[in-house]
Write a protein that holds these residues in place. Structure first.
Motif, short mmCIF file in Angstrom:
data_model
loop_
_atom_site.label_atom_id
_atom_site.label_comp_id
_atom_site.label_asym_id
_atom_site.label_seq_id
_atom_site.Cartn_x
_atom_site.Cartn_y
_atom_site.Cartn_z
N TYR A 27 0.80 -1.22 0.00
CA TYR A 27 0.00 0.00 0.00
C TYR A 27 0.84 1.28 0.00
O TYR A 27 0.52 2.22 -0.75
CB TYR A 27 -0.97 0.01 1.18
N PRO A 28 1.90 1.38 0.82
CA PRO A 28 2.67 2.64 0.78
C PRO A 28 3.20 2.98 -0.61
O PRO A 28 3.16 4.15 -1.02
CB PRO A 28 3.82 2.36 1.76
N TYR A 31 0.31 3.96 -2.85
CA TYR A 31 -0.11 5.31 -2.48
C TYR A 31 0.83 6.36 -3.07
O TYR A 31 0.38 7.41 -3.55
CB TYR A 31 -0.16 5.41 -0.96
N SER A 258 6.47 12.51 -4.07
CA SER A 258 6.08 11.14 -4.39
C SER A 258 6.73 10.67 -5.68
O SER A 258 7.22 9.53 -5.75
CB SER A 258 4.55 11.05 -4.52
#
Length: 290
Positions: A27-28, A31, A258
Protein backbone atom coordinates in the motif's frame (compact mmCIF):
# COMPACT_ATOMS: atom_id res chain seq x y z
CA UNK A 1 -11.49 -36.53 7.01
CA UNK A 2 -11.30 -34.27 10.08
CA UNK A 3 -7.58 -33.91 9.60
CA UNK A 4 -8.08 -32.87 5.97
CA UNK A 5 -10.62 -30.22 6.99
CA UNK A 6 -8.25 -28.92 9.65
CA UNK A 7 -5.40 -28.57 7.15
CA UNK A 8 -7.67 -26.87 4.62
CA UNK A 9 -8.90 -24.45 7.27
CA UNK A 10 -5.34 -23.63 8.34
CA UNK A 11 -4.31 -23.09 4.71
CA UNK A 12 -7.26 -20.78 4.16
CA UNK A 13 -6.50 -18.70 7.24
CA UNK A 14 -2.79 -18.62 6.42
CA UNK A 15 -3.51 -17.49 2.88
CA UNK A 16 -5.84 -14.76 4.12
CA UNK A 17 -3.20 -13.49 6.55
CA UNK A 18 -0.56 -13.46 3.81
CA UNK A 19 -2.85 -11.47 1.51
CA UNK A 20 -3.44 -8.91 4.26
CA UNK A 21 0.30 -8.65 4.92
CA UNK A 22 1.02 -8.21 1.20
CA UNK A 23 -1.61 -5.47 0.93
CA UNK A 24 -0.20 -3.63 3.93
CA UNK A 25 3.29 -3.97 2.45
CA UNK A 26 2.34 -2.79 -1.03
CA UNK A 27 0.00 0.00 0.00
CA UNK A 28 2.67 2.64 0.78
CA UNK A 29 4.21 2.24 -2.69
CA UNK A 30 0.79 2.16 -4.38
CA UNK A 31 -0.11 5.31 -2.48
CA UNK A 32 3.10 7.01 -3.63
CA UNK A 33 2.40 6.12 -7.25
CA UNK A 34 -1.19 7.37 -6.95
CA UNK A 35 0.00 10.62 -5.39
CA UNK A 36 2.61 11.19 -8.05
CA UNK A 37 -0.08 11.12 -10.75
CA UNK A 38 -2.67 13.14 -8.80
CA UNK A 39 -3.29 16.86 -8.61
CA UNK A 40 -2.10 19.03 -5.76
CA UNK A 41 -5.65 19.85 -4.65
CA UNK A 42 -6.65 16.18 -4.50
CA UNK A 43 -3.70 15.36 -2.24
CA UNK A 44 -4.37 18.23 0.15
CA UNK A 45 -8.05 17.28 0.34
CA UNK A 46 -7.16 13.67 1.23
CA UNK A 47 -8.90 12.22 -1.83
CA UNK A 48 -6.01 9.98 -2.97
CA UNK A 49 -5.89 6.36 -1.82
CA UNK A 50 -5.31 3.51 -4.30
CA UNK A 51 -5.89 5.39 -7.55
CA UNK A 52 -4.81 8.81 -8.87
CA UNK A 53 -7.32 11.64 -8.65
CA UNK A 54 -7.39 14.22 -11.45
CA UNK A 55 -4.71 12.27 -13.32
CA UNK A 56 -1.72 14.33 -14.42
CA UNK A 57 1.86 13.63 -15.51
CA UNK A 58 3.17 17.17 -15.07
CA UNK A 59 5.44 16.22 -12.19
CA UNK A 60 7.21 13.49 -14.18
CA UNK A 61 7.42 15.81 -17.17
CA UNK A 62 9.19 18.44 -15.09
CA UNK A 63 11.66 15.97 -13.54
CA UNK A 64 12.38 13.98 -16.71
CA UNK A 65 12.68 17.10 -18.87
CA UNK A 66 15.77 18.16 -16.97
CA UNK A 67 18.83 17.18 -19.06
CA UNK A 68 20.86 16.49 -15.92
CA UNK A 69 18.40 13.85 -14.72
CA UNK A 70 19.72 11.08 -16.96
CA UNK A 71 23.32 12.02 -16.23
CA UNK A 72 22.63 11.61 -12.52
CA UNK A 73 20.93 8.32 -13.21
CA UNK A 74 23.98 7.18 -15.16
CA UNK A 75 26.22 8.21 -12.27
CA UNK A 76 24.13 6.12 -9.90
CA UNK A 77 24.32 3.08 -12.15
CA UNK A 78 28.10 3.47 -12.36
CA UNK A 79 28.51 3.91 -8.60
CA UNK A 80 26.15 1.02 -7.83
CA UNK A 81 27.73 -1.46 -10.26
CA UNK A 82 31.34 -0.59 -9.44
CA UNK A 83 30.67 -0.35 -5.72
CA UNK A 84 28.82 -3.67 -5.67
CA UNK A 85 31.59 -5.49 -7.55
CA UNK A 86 34.24 -4.11 -5.21
CA UNK A 87 32.19 -4.79 -2.08
CA UNK A 88 31.16 -8.35 -2.95
CA UNK A 89 34.67 -9.29 -4.09
CA UNK A 90 36.29 -7.76 -0.99
CA UNK A 91 33.77 -9.38 1.33
CA UNK A 92 34.26 -12.81 -0.25
CA UNK A 93 38.07 -12.58 -0.11
CA UNK A 94 37.94 -11.54 3.54
CA UNK A 95 35.24 -14.01 4.61
CA UNK A 96 36.73 -17.17 3.14
CA UNK A 97 39.88 -17.29 5.31
CA UNK A 98 37.84 -16.39 8.41
CA UNK A 99 35.60 -19.40 7.76
CA UNK A 100 38.55 -21.77 8.30
CA UNK A 101 39.05 -22.80 11.92
CA UNK A 102 42.65 -23.77 11.20
CA UNK A 103 43.58 -20.22 10.21
CA UNK A 104 46.17 -18.83 12.57
CA UNK A 105 44.90 -15.99 14.76
CA UNK A 106 41.35 -16.63 13.49
CA UNK A 107 39.97 -16.02 16.97
CA UNK A 108 41.79 -12.70 17.06
CA UNK A 109 40.65 -11.38 13.67
CA UNK A 110 36.94 -12.13 14.14
CA UNK A 111 36.54 -9.98 17.30
CA UNK A 112 38.17 -7.09 15.42
CA UNK A 113 35.58 -7.51 12.65
CA UNK A 114 32.74 -7.61 15.17
CA UNK A 115 34.10 -4.53 16.91
CA UNK A 116 33.54 -2.43 13.79
CA UNK A 117 29.81 -3.23 13.98
CA UNK A 118 29.60 -1.30 17.25
CA UNK A 119 32.14 1.45 16.66
CA UNK A 120 32.64 3.06 13.26
CA UNK A 121 35.07 5.80 14.23
CA UNK A 122 32.67 8.72 13.86
CA UNK A 123 31.73 11.05 11.02
CA UNK A 124 34.56 13.57 11.42
CA UNK A 125 37.42 11.01 11.58
CA UNK A 126 35.96 9.19 8.58
CA UNK A 127 35.73 12.44 6.63
CA UNK A 128 39.31 13.36 7.48
CA UNK A 129 40.49 9.90 6.47
CA UNK A 130 38.65 9.82 3.13
CA UNK A 131 38.91 13.45 2.08
CA UNK A 132 42.26 14.48 3.53
CA UNK A 133 44.44 11.45 4.26
CA UNK A 134 43.43 9.38 1.22
CA UNK A 135 42.75 12.34 -1.07
CA UNK A 136 39.50 10.87 -2.41
CA UNK A 137 37.39 14.01 -2.14
CA UNK A 138 35.32 14.72 -5.25
CA UNK A 139 36.19 11.35 -6.79
CA UNK A 140 34.20 8.20 -7.44
CA UNK A 141 36.41 6.30 -5.00
CA UNK A 142 35.07 8.31 -2.07
CA UNK A 143 31.67 6.75 -2.82
CA UNK A 144 32.59 3.12 -3.54
CA UNK A 145 35.59 2.44 -1.28
CA UNK A 146 34.78 3.53 2.32
CA UNK A 147 31.78 1.24 2.75
CA UNK A 148 33.07 -1.64 0.64
CA UNK A 149 33.36 -4.08 3.53
CA UNK A 150 30.56 -4.41 6.06
CA UNK A 151 31.12 -6.47 9.21
CA UNK A 152 27.57 -7.83 8.99
CA UNK A 153 28.10 -9.01 5.40
CA UNK A 154 31.46 -10.55 6.34
CA UNK A 155 29.94 -12.56 9.19
CA UNK A 156 27.01 -13.65 7.01
CA UNK A 157 29.26 -14.82 4.18
CA UNK A 158 31.77 -16.41 6.58
CA UNK A 159 28.98 -18.50 8.09
CA UNK A 160 27.86 -19.62 4.63
CA UNK A 161 31.38 -20.62 3.63
CA UNK A 162 31.80 -22.57 6.88
CA UNK A 163 28.77 -24.71 5.96
CA UNK A 164 30.36 -25.90 2.69
CA UNK A 165 31.76 -29.43 3.25
CA UNK A 166 35.55 -29.59 3.58
CA UNK A 167 35.52 -32.75 1.47
CA UNK A 168 34.90 -30.63 -1.63
CA UNK A 169 38.05 -28.63 -0.99
CA UNK A 170 40.05 -31.78 -0.35
CA UNK A 171 38.82 -33.19 -3.67
CA UNK A 172 39.99 -29.97 -5.34
CA UNK A 173 43.45 -30.36 -3.84
CA UNK A 174 43.61 -33.92 -5.12
CA UNK A 175 42.84 -32.56 -8.58
CA UNK A 176 45.77 -30.16 -8.29
CA UNK A 177 43.97 -26.94 -7.42
CA UNK A 178 45.67 -24.37 -5.22
CA UNK A 179 43.83 -22.17 -2.70
CA UNK A 180 42.88 -19.60 -5.33
CA UNK A 181 41.61 -22.33 -7.68
CA UNK A 182 39.52 -23.93 -4.92
CA UNK A 183 38.06 -20.54 -4.02
CA UNK A 184 37.15 -19.52 -7.58
CA UNK A 185 36.20 -22.90 -9.07
CA UNK A 186 34.53 -24.64 -6.12
CA UNK A 187 33.55 -22.22 -3.35
CA UNK A 188 32.20 -19.28 -5.37
CA UNK A 189 30.05 -21.38 -7.76
CA UNK A 190 28.43 -23.01 -4.72
CA UNK A 191 27.86 -19.64 -3.07
CA UNK A 192 25.35 -18.07 -5.45
CA UNK A 193 22.68 -17.63 -2.73
CA UNK A 194 24.90 -15.67 -0.36
CA UNK A 195 26.54 -13.72 -3.20
CA UNK A 196 23.09 -12.68 -4.45
CA UNK A 197 22.08 -11.71 -0.92
CA UNK A 198 25.14 -9.55 -0.35
CA UNK A 199 24.76 -8.07 -3.83
CA UNK A 200 21.21 -7.01 -3.02
CA UNK A 201 22.26 -5.49 0.30
CA UNK A 202 25.09 -3.53 -1.28
CA UNK A 203 23.33 -2.34 -4.41
CA UNK A 204 20.34 -1.07 -2.44
CA UNK A 205 22.66 0.84 -0.13
CA UNK A 206 24.66 2.27 -3.03
CA UNK A 207 21.55 3.20 -5.00
CA UNK A 208 19.97 5.06 -2.09
CA UNK A 209 23.19 6.68 -0.88
CA UNK A 210 22.95 10.47 -0.85
CA UNK A 211 24.68 11.39 2.40
CA UNK A 212 28.16 10.22 1.40
CA UNK A 213 28.05 12.01 -1.97
CA UNK A 214 26.78 15.17 -0.26
CA UNK A 215 29.92 15.13 1.90
CA UNK A 216 32.57 14.17 -0.63
CA UNK A 217 31.37 15.31 -4.07
CA UNK A 218 31.90 18.99 -4.80
CA UNK A 219 31.14 18.77 -8.53
CA UNK A 220 27.40 18.70 -9.15
CA UNK A 221 27.83 16.75 -12.39
CA UNK A 222 29.10 13.81 -10.31
CA UNK A 223 26.00 13.62 -8.13
CA UNK A 224 24.01 10.35 -7.94
CA UNK A 225 20.28 10.40 -8.61
CA UNK A 226 19.44 10.04 -4.90
CA UNK A 227 21.20 13.30 -4.04
CA UNK A 228 19.60 15.08 -6.98
CA UNK A 229 16.12 13.87 -6.05
CA UNK A 230 16.74 14.88 -2.43
CA UNK A 231 17.39 18.38 -3.69
CA UNK A 232 14.12 18.21 -5.62
CA UNK A 233 12.28 17.09 -2.48
CA UNK A 234 13.90 19.89 -0.46
CA UNK A 235 12.76 22.38 -3.08
CA UNK A 236 9.32 20.86 -3.48
CA UNK A 237 7.75 23.83 -1.71
CA UNK A 238 9.09 25.95 -4.56
CA UNK A 239 8.80 23.91 -7.79
CA UNK A 240 10.08 26.83 -9.88
CA UNK A 241 13.52 25.85 -8.59
CA UNK A 242 13.36 22.65 -10.66
CA UNK A 243 12.03 24.25 -13.80
CA UNK A 244 8.26 24.36 -13.33
CA UNK A 245 6.45 27.34 -14.79
CA UNK A 246 4.73 29.65 -12.29
CA UNK A 247 1.23 28.56 -13.35
CA UNK A 248 2.18 24.93 -12.63
CA UNK A 249 3.34 25.61 -9.07
CA UNK A 250 0.13 24.59 -7.30
CA UNK A 251 -0.10 21.45 -9.46
CA UNK A 252 3.36 20.06 -8.75
CA UNK A 253 4.52 21.12 -5.27
CA UNK A 254 3.15 18.12 -3.30
CA UNK A 255 3.36 15.46 -6.01
CA UNK A 256 7.05 16.02 -6.68
CA UNK A 257 8.05 14.25 -3.46
CA UNK A 258 6.08 11.14 -4.39
CA UNK A 259 7.38 11.14 -7.96
CA UNK A 260 10.97 11.46 -6.74
CA UNK A 261 10.58 8.49 -4.39
CA UNK A 262 8.95 6.38 -7.11
CA UNK A 263 11.76 7.11 -9.57
CA UNK A 264 14.38 6.25 -6.95
CA UNK A 265 12.88 2.97 -5.74
CA UNK A 266 11.52 1.56 -9.02
CA UNK A 267 14.79 0.03 -10.36
CA UNK A 268 15.45 -1.82 -7.08
CA UNK A 269 11.86 -3.09 -6.97
CA UNK A 270 12.20 -4.39 -10.53
CA UNK A 271 15.49 -6.14 -9.70
CA UNK A 272 14.37 -7.88 -6.50
CA UNK A 273 12.17 -10.63 -8.10
CA UNK A 274 15.21 -11.93 -10.02
CA UNK A 275 17.29 -12.47 -6.86
CA UNK A 276 14.48 -13.22 -4.39
CA UNK A 277 14.93 -17.00 -4.31
CA UNK A 278 18.69 -16.63 -3.78
CA UNK A 279 18.09 -13.94 -1.17
CA UNK A 280 15.86 -16.14 1.01
CA UNK A 281 18.17 -19.15 0.70
CA UNK A 282 21.28 -17.10 1.41
CA UNK A 283 19.79 -15.47 4.51
CA UNK A 284 18.63 -18.82 5.92
CA UNK A 285 21.86 -20.72 5.28
CA UNK A 286 24.10 -17.79 6.19
CA UNK A 287 22.46 -17.50 9.60
CA UNK A 288 22.45 -21.18 10.60
CA UNK A 289 25.76 -21.08 12.43
CA UNK A 290 27.59 -18.35 14.28
Amino acid sequence: MKRTKSISGFTLVNGFIMIVVVLFTLYPFIYLVAQSFSSEAAIYNGEVSFFPVEFTTKTYEVILSKPDFFRYYGNTVLYSVLGTVIAVASTAVMSYPLSKAKLRLNKVFIPFVLFTMYFGGGLIPNYILVAKALGMRDTIWAIVIPGAISAFNVILMKTFFANIPNELEEAGRVDGLDVFGIFTKIILPLSKPILATITLFVIVGMWNNWFGPSLYLQSKEKWPIALYLKQIIDNAVSPTEIGAASEETSQIAATVKSAAMVLTSLPIICMYPFVQRYFVQGMMIGAVKG
